[in-house]
Design an enzyme around this catalytic site. Structure first.
Site, PDB file in Angstrom:
ATOM      1  CE  LYS A  79      57.033  37.020  26.884  1.00  0.00           C
ATOM      2  NZ  LYS A  79      56.259  35.798  27.190  1.00  0.00           N
ATOM      3  CB  SER A 154      56.618  33.441  24.202  1.00  0.00           C
ATOM      4  OG  SER A 154      55.921  33.804  25.399  1.00  0.00           O
ATOM      5  CB  SER A 178      55.462  31.552  27.737  1.00  0.00           C
ATOM      6  OG  SER A 178      54.820  31.069  26.596  1.00  0.00           O
TER       7      SER A 178
END
Length: 485
Positions: A79, A154, A178
Site C-alpha cells: 500500500k 482505504s 480499511s
C-alpha cells in the site's frame, strides 16, 4: 490454472522442485498487471526493473542454498502509505506526488528478510481517509467483481490487486476497517492485527492510536504466512508490543469443537442488508456443524463508535498532517508571496477535499473551549467500547458478525454524502477503537458481489481467529470464487 491460484505453500513446493522459477512468478505478476490494471487501477507505481533483477538473484540462490526466507520468491504489492526506499510513496496525494523515501518501513525490511519480491505500490484513499478508494489524488480503483462498483477503502488497491490475480498477496493498513472492508467487497481475506503486533515505523500516520498494518491474501493460510513474516517488536516504534510471536500456521487445525462464539445483536440490527444477515447466520450454522456454539450478546456502546472514531481519528490526523507544509518535502505552491501564504496555498492545493474535511473537524475538536466537550469525551467513550469487548471475551472465544452492512456500492453513489460513506465502517470501527484483532473472510455472494464474515478475537490472539477462519474456509467453497475480468 494461473500460478496465483496456488497457495503460498504450494508455490514454494513448485519452486523447490524446480517446476517454476521466481522469475516465472514475477513475470506472471507483471503480465497480469499489463492485461487488467488499466481497468482495475490498483497500482500507482511499479518496481519492475528491481523486481526482475532480484528474481534472477533468488533463482540463482535456489541452486546454491539450503535455507530460504519464509516468503521466498513470492511477489507482493505494498500500500502506498508504507514507505519504500527509492520507490515513490505518495499516500495517493498530490502533496507527496514526487516523494522518494530514503529508508524502508520496518514491515518492508521484514519482507526483504523473508525474501519476498516487491512488485509495486498500491492505490488508496488519500492519506487512508475514505471507504471506497474514490478519494485517491490520482485515479479511482475499481472492484474486479464489477468494474462499476468500488473495491472499498482505504486499502482498495491492495484488495483489488489480490482479487484480480495481479499479486498473490499485499499489505494494507487499517485505521477503522480499511483492510477488512475492502477484503469483504473484493472477496479476499484481510486481517487487522492487534494494535502493536506489527510495527508502524514507516507507515505514514493518519491516526496513530488506531493505524495498523496487516495482510490481504486469497486464503487464510496465506494470511498466516504473511502475518508471521511481518510481526514482532520494533525498537523504532514505541507503540509496538514486546509480546511473543506464536507460530500462526500451527493454529490452522480445522478444529473448533467446544469453541464459544458471541454474536452482537447490534451487528445484525438496523441498516444491515438482509442478504448480509442471512450469510452470517448461514456461516454460524457451518461453524455449529463443526462443533462450535454461539449465543447473542450485546456491545451496548457500539452505537457511539462512529462518532467517537471520527472525532478521535480526525483530531490525530489534524496533528499528524501538520508536517505537510510545503517547506521540507512534498508539493510546494508557486503562487505564494510570503511564508504564511506558502503554508496556506501548498496545503489548499495539495490536499483533497476529504483530507481537508477531516483536518478541519480534528482542529475544531482539539481547539480551546471544545477539547473537553468533544475530544476528551470521545476518549472516555472509547474506554467504554473497549470494556464492552473485554466483558464479552470473559465468556466467549471470538465475536462474529458481518464485515460490512452491504455489498460493494456503485462508484459515485456515496461520494457526495460523507455521512453515508462514513457509515460503511460502522461494523469495523469498534475493533480499532478497542485495539483487538479482526479478520474478514468471504462468506457468500449477493447479486454477484462478495460478502464478508468478520471474526474478532482477544488482544494478541490472532491464532484463535485464524483457527476459526481456516475451519470455516475449509468447510465452504466461498474462497474459491473468482471474478471474471
Amino acid at each position: 490454472m494461473a500460478l496465483f491460484d496456488h497457495k503460498i505453500s504450494e508455490l514454494k513446493e513448485l519452486l523447490h522442485k524446480k517446476e517454476i522459477t521466481v522469475s516465472d512468478l514475477v513475470d506472471e505478476s507483471y503480465q497480469r498487471i499489463q492485461a487488467v490494471d488499466d481497468k482495475v487501477g490498483a497500482f500507482l507505481a511499479l518496481n519492475e526493473e528491481q523486481a526482475r533483477t532480484y528474481a534472477k538473484e533468488l533463482d540463482e540462490a535456489l541452486d546454491s542454498r539450503s535455507e530460504f526466507g519464509l516468503l521466498f520468491g513470492m511477489p507482493i504489492g505494498v500500500k502506498d502509505n508504507i514507505v519504500t526506499k527509492d520507490l515513490r510513496t505518495t499516500c495517493a496525494s498530490k502533496i507527496l506526488e514526487n516523494f522518494d523515501p530514503i529508508y524502508d518501513a520496518t514491515v518492508v525490511k521484514h519482507l526483504q528478510n523473508a525474501e519476498a519480491v516487491t512488485i509495486g505500490k498500491l492505490n488508496m484513499d488519500e492519506f487512508a481517509m475514505g471507504s471506497s478508494t474514490e478519494n485517491s489524488g490520482f485515479k479511482p480503483t475499481r472492484n474486479p467483481w464489477n468494474l462499476e462498483t468500488v473495491p472499498g477503502g482505504s486499502s482498495g488497491g491492495s484488495a483489488a490487486a489480490v482479487a484480480a490475480g495481479e499479486v498473490p498477496f499485499s499489505l494494507g493498513s487499517d485505521t477503522g476497517g480499511s483492510i477488512r472492508q475492502p477484503a469483504s467487497f473484493c472477496g479476499v481475506v484481510g486481517l487487522k492485527p492487534t494494535y502493536g503486533r506489527v510495527s508502524r515505523f514507516g507507515l505514514v500516520a493518519f491516526a496513530s492510536s488506531l493505524d495498523q498494518i496487516g495482510p490481504i491474501t486469497r486464503t487464510v493460510e496465506d494470511n498466516a504466512f504473511l502475518l508471521q513474516a511481518i510481526s514482532g517488536v520494533d525498537e523504532m516504534d514505541s507503540t509496538s508490543a514486546n509480546v511473543e510471536v506464536p507460530d500462526f500456521l500451527s493454529s490452522l487445525t480445522g478444529d473448533v469443537k467446544g469453541l464459544k462464539i458471541a454474536v452482537p445483536k447490534e451487528y445484525l440490527g438496523e441498516g444491515v442488508n438482509e442478504e448480509v444477515k442471512q450469510s452470517v447466520l448461514d456461516s454460524l450454522k457451518v461453524l455449529e456443524g463443526l462443533g462450535a456454539t454461539w449465543e447473542e450478546v450485546s456491545l451496548p456502546h457500539s452505537k457511539y463508535a462512529l462518532a467517537t472514531y471520527y472525532l478521535l481519528s480526525s483530531s490525530e490526523a489534524s496533528a499528524n498532517l501538520s508536517r505537510f507544509d510545503g517547506v521540507r518535502y512534498g508539493y510546494r505552491s508557486d503562487n505564494a508571496e510570503n511564508l504564511l501564504e506558502l503554508y496556506k496555498q501548498s496545503r489548499a492545493e495539495g490536499f483533497g477535499n476529504e483530507v481537508k474535511r477531516r483536518i478541519m473537524l480534528g482542529t475544531f475538536a482539539l481547539s480551546s473551549g471544545y477539547y473537553d466537550a468533544y475530544y476528551k469525551k470521545a476518549q472516555k467513550v472509547r474506554t467504554l467500547i473497549k470494556k464492552d469487548f473485554e466483558d464479552v471475551f470473559e465468556k466467549y472465544d471470538v465475536i462474529i458478525g458481518p464485515t460490512t452492512p452491504t455489498p460493494a456500492f456503485k462508484i459515485g453513489e456515496n461520494v457526495k454524502d460523507p455521512l453515508t460513506m462514513y457509515a460503511n465502517d460502522i461494523l469495523t470501527i469498534p475493533v480499532n477503537l478497542a485495539g483487538v484483532p479482526g479478520i474478514s473472510v468471504p462468506c457468500g455472494l449477493s447479486n454477484g458481489l462478495p460478502l464478508g464474515l468478520q471474526i474478532i478475537g482477544k488482544h494478541f490472539d490472532e491464532s484463535t481467529i485464524y483457527r476459526v477462519a481456516h475451519a470455516f474456509e475449509q468447510a465452504t467453497e466461498h474462497h474459491k470464487a473468482k471474478p471474471e475480468l
